[in-house]
Scaffold this motif. Structure first.
Motif, PDB file in Angstrom:
ATOM      1  N   HIS A 130       8.819 -18.051  18.702  1.00 42.29           N
ATOM      2  CA  HIS A 130       8.421 -17.512  19.520  1.00 42.29           C
ATOM      3  C   HIS A 130       7.335 -16.938  18.117  1.00 42.29           C
ATOM      4  N   ASN A 131       7.570 -16.383  17.146  1.00 37.97           N
ATOM      5  CA  ASN A 131       6.719 -16.042  16.246  1.00 37.97           C
ATOM      6  C   ASN A 131       7.020 -16.653  14.585  1.00 37.97           C
ATOM      7  N   ILE A 132       6.445 -16.402  13.542  1.00 35.26           N
ATOM      8  CA  ILE A 132       6.535 -16.654  12.391  1.00 35.26           C
ATOM      9  C   ILE A 132       5.879 -15.347  11.619  1.00 35.26           C
ATOM     10  N   PHE A 133       6.882 -14.763  11.161  1.00 36.29           N
ATOM     11  CA  PHE A 133       6.368 -12.918  10.292  1.00 36.29           C
ATOM     12  C   PHE A 133       6.494 -13.824   9.131  1.00 36.29           C
ATOM     13  N   ILE A 134       5.508 -13.386   7.917  1.00 36.71           N
ATOM     14  CA  ILE A 134       5.713 -13.410   6.142  1.00 36.71           C
ATOM     15  C   ILE A 134       7.109 -13.225   6.093  1.00 36.71           C
ATOM     16  N   TYR A 135       7.350 -13.460   4.875  1.00 38.50           N
ATOM     17  CA  TYR A 135       9.099 -13.142   4.230  1.00 38.50           C
ATOM     18  C   TYR A 135       8.926 -12.753   2.728  1.00 38.50           C
ATOM     19  N   GLY A 136       9.572 -11.898   1.924  1.00 40.67           N
ATOM     20  CA  GLY A 136      10.457 -11.151   0.979  1.00 40.67           C
ATOM     21  C   GLY A 136       9.424 -10.390   0.100  1.00 40.67           C
ATOM     22  N   TYR A 137       9.665 -10.054  -1.106  1.00 38.27           N
ATOM     23  CA  TYR A 137       9.193  -8.885  -1.164  1.00 38.27           C
ATOM     24  C   TYR A 137       7.896  -9.224  -1.861  1.00 38.27           C
ATOM     25  N   GLN A 138       7.454 -10.654  -2.601  1.00 39.45           N
ATOM     26  CA  GLN A 138       6.179 -10.497  -3.169  1.00 39.45           C
ATOM     27  C   GLN A 138       5.124 -10.688  -2.563  1.00 39.45           C
ATOM     28  N   LYS A 139       5.187 -11.422  -1.202  1.00 36.53           N
ATOM     29  CA  LYS A 139       4.440 -11.517  -0.321  1.00 36.53           C
ATOM     30  C   LYS A 139       4.338 -10.357   0.471  1.00 36.53           C
ATOM     31  N   VAL A 140       5.572  -9.440   0.854  1.00 39.91           N
ATOM     32  CA  VAL A 140       4.807  -8.767   2.033  1.00 39.91           C
ATOM     33  C   VAL A 140       3.825  -7.472   0.923  1.00 39.91           C
ATOM     34  N   GLU A 141       4.034  -7.751  -0.811  1.00 38.96           N
ATOM     35  CA  GLU A 141       2.972  -6.349  -0.911  1.00 38.96           C
ATOM     36  C   GLU A 141       2.075  -7.096  -0.790  1.00 38.96           C
ATOM     37  N   MET A 142       1.598  -8.452  -1.113  1.00 34.51           N
ATOM     38  CA  MET A 142      -0.152  -8.392  -0.888  1.00 34.51           C
ATOM     39  C   MET A 142      -0.530  -7.892   0.758  1.00 34.51           C
ATOM     40  N   TYR A 143      -0.003  -7.569   1.502  1.00 36.81           N
ATOM     41  CA  TYR A 143       0.002  -6.556   2.405  1.00 36.81           C
ATOM     42  C   TYR A 143      -0.635  -5.236   3.111  1.00 36.81           C
ATOM     43  N   ALA A 144      -0.011  -4.913   1.175  1.00 39.46           N
ATOM     44  CA  ALA A 144      -0.263  -3.524   0.765  1.00 39.46           C
ATOM     45  C   ALA A 144      -1.148  -2.760  -0.283  1.00 39.46           C
ATOM     46  N   ARG A 145      -1.873  -3.758  -0.659  1.00 37.98           N
ATOM     47  CA  ARG A 145      -2.577  -3.490  -1.471  1.00 37.98           C
ATOM     48  C   ARG A 145      -3.960  -2.693  -0.735  1.00 37.98           C
ATOM     49  N   PRO A 146      -4.751  -2.322  -1.603  1.00 36.61           N
ATOM     50  CA  PRO A 146      -5.713  -0.862  -1.775  1.00 36.61           C
ATOM     51  C   PRO A 146      -6.624  -1.594  -0.471  1.00 36.61           C
ATOM     52  N   ASN A 147      -7.484  -0.740   0.469  1.00 33.40           N
ATOM     53  CA  ASN A 147      -7.935  -1.472   0.984  1.00 33.40           C
ATOM     54  C   ASN A 147      -9.613  -0.736   1.613  1.00 33.40           C
ATOM     55  N   THR A 148     -10.673  -0.317   0.731  1.00 30.54           N
ATOM     56  CA  THR A 148     -11.002   1.040   0.584  1.00 30.54           C
ATOM     57  C   THR A 148     -12.180   0.804   2.242  1.00 30.54           C
ATOM     58  N   ASN A 149     -12.275   0.389   3.003  1.00 28.06           N
ATOM     59  CA  ASN A 149     -12.037   0.070   4.522  1.00 28.06           C
ATOM     60  C   ASN A 149     -11.637   1.468   5.556  1.00 28.06           C
ATOM     61  N   ILE A 150     -10.429   1.058   4.614  1.00 22.78           N
ATOM     62  CA  ILE A 150      -9.857   2.565   5.733  1.00 22.78           C
ATOM     63  C   ILE A 150      -9.067   3.607   4.914  1.00 22.78           C
ATOM     64  N   PRO A 151      -9.823   4.585   4.986  1.00 19.31           N
ATOM     65  CA  PRO A 151      -9.388   6.150   4.672  1.00 19.31           C
ATOM     66  C   PRO A 151      -7.900   6.221   4.213  1.00 19.31           C
ATOM     67  N   ASN A 152      -6.991   6.498   3.246  1.00 18.59           N
ATOM     68  CA  ASN A 152      -5.698   6.546   3.247  1.00 18.59           C
ATOM     69  C   ASN A 152      -5.032   5.639   3.300  1.00 18.59           C
ATOM     70  N   CYS A 153      -5.967   4.721   3.207  1.00 16.62           N
ATOM     71  CA  CYS A 153      -4.429   2.986   3.326  1.00 16.62           C
ATOM     72  C   CYS A 153      -2.644   3.483   2.699  1.00 16.62           C
TER      73      CYS A 153
END
Length: 212
Positions: A130-153
């Motif tokens: 039905h779905n596939i999600f990423i899993y795991g602390y290190q893998k998830v943290e890659m999608y919390a890195r700074p994004n200069t195109n979103i203020p206060n990301c």
């Protein structure tokens, strides 16, 4: 009145009754000789259900969460029977064992490449991914890195909501051209930040959009 006209009028008068008798006879024959539904499936309380949320991860506990659902609406009794099928349990076991062997480091594994691998373990037409999600602390943290195109990301992802993590839908997994037409999705993100054509490893929502 001619004999022909008399017979025609008689048939027209009897037609509704004859039609009713035929319908009753068909229903009766179907009840007597038709295929009976399995009592396990004979219920109006049926719906599509989640069968399993399978964690497929490497030795660092990073990888993917694979959500399996029933292909069709099922009763609770049928769901429990499906969950116990040996062929399905064996496929789950093999996928969990084989994927970390195939990719020694699943932190860097692309979600589409994993989907291509995972569908090879489809073992029973009663269920599909039905779905596939990423899993795991290190893998998830890659999608919390700074994004200069979103203020206060955002700088962290709440594990209780999973907002911002990368995932694929059922259609992405089974019907999209997984080689040449990839769309990466980001859970509970909005507008242009909800998808990307490449694996964008940074934040896709702002603190004001956080759903907690």
């Amino acid at each position: 009145m001619s004999n022909y006209n008399y017979q025609t009028q008689t048939l027209l008068a009897l037609a509704p009754k004859l039609f009713f008798i035929i319908i009753v006879a068909v229903i009766f024959l179907k009840e007597c000789f038709g295929e009976k539904p399995d009592p396990m499936d004979d219920s109006i309380n049926a719906s599509r259900e989640i069968v399993e949320q399978l964690i497929v991860a490497d030795s660092t506990r990073n990888g993917f969460r694979v959500v399996y659902a029933t292909e069709n609406s099922v009763t609770k009794e049928r769901l429990e029977e499906i969950r116990k099928r040996p062929v399905i349990l064996d496929a789950f076991k093999r996928l969990k064992a084989d994927a970390p062997f195939y990719w020694d480091n699943m932190i860097e594994t692309d979600i589409y490449d994993f989907a291509e691998f995972a569908i090879k373990y489809d073992s029973d037409p009663a269920i599909r991914i039905h779905n596939i999600f990423i899993y795991g602390y290190q893998k998830v943290e890659m999608y919390a890195r700074p994004n200069t195109n979103i203020p206060n990301c955002v700088s962290f992802i709440n594990p209780n909501t999973g907002q911002g993590i990368q995932y694929l839908s059922h259609d992405d997994i089974y019907y999209r051209d997984r080689k040449n037409n990839r769309i990466y999705r980001y859970w509970k993100c909005y507008a242009n930040n909800s998808t990307s054509s490449t694996d964008e490893r940074f934040s896709h929502f702002s603190e004001s959009q956080r759903i907690w």
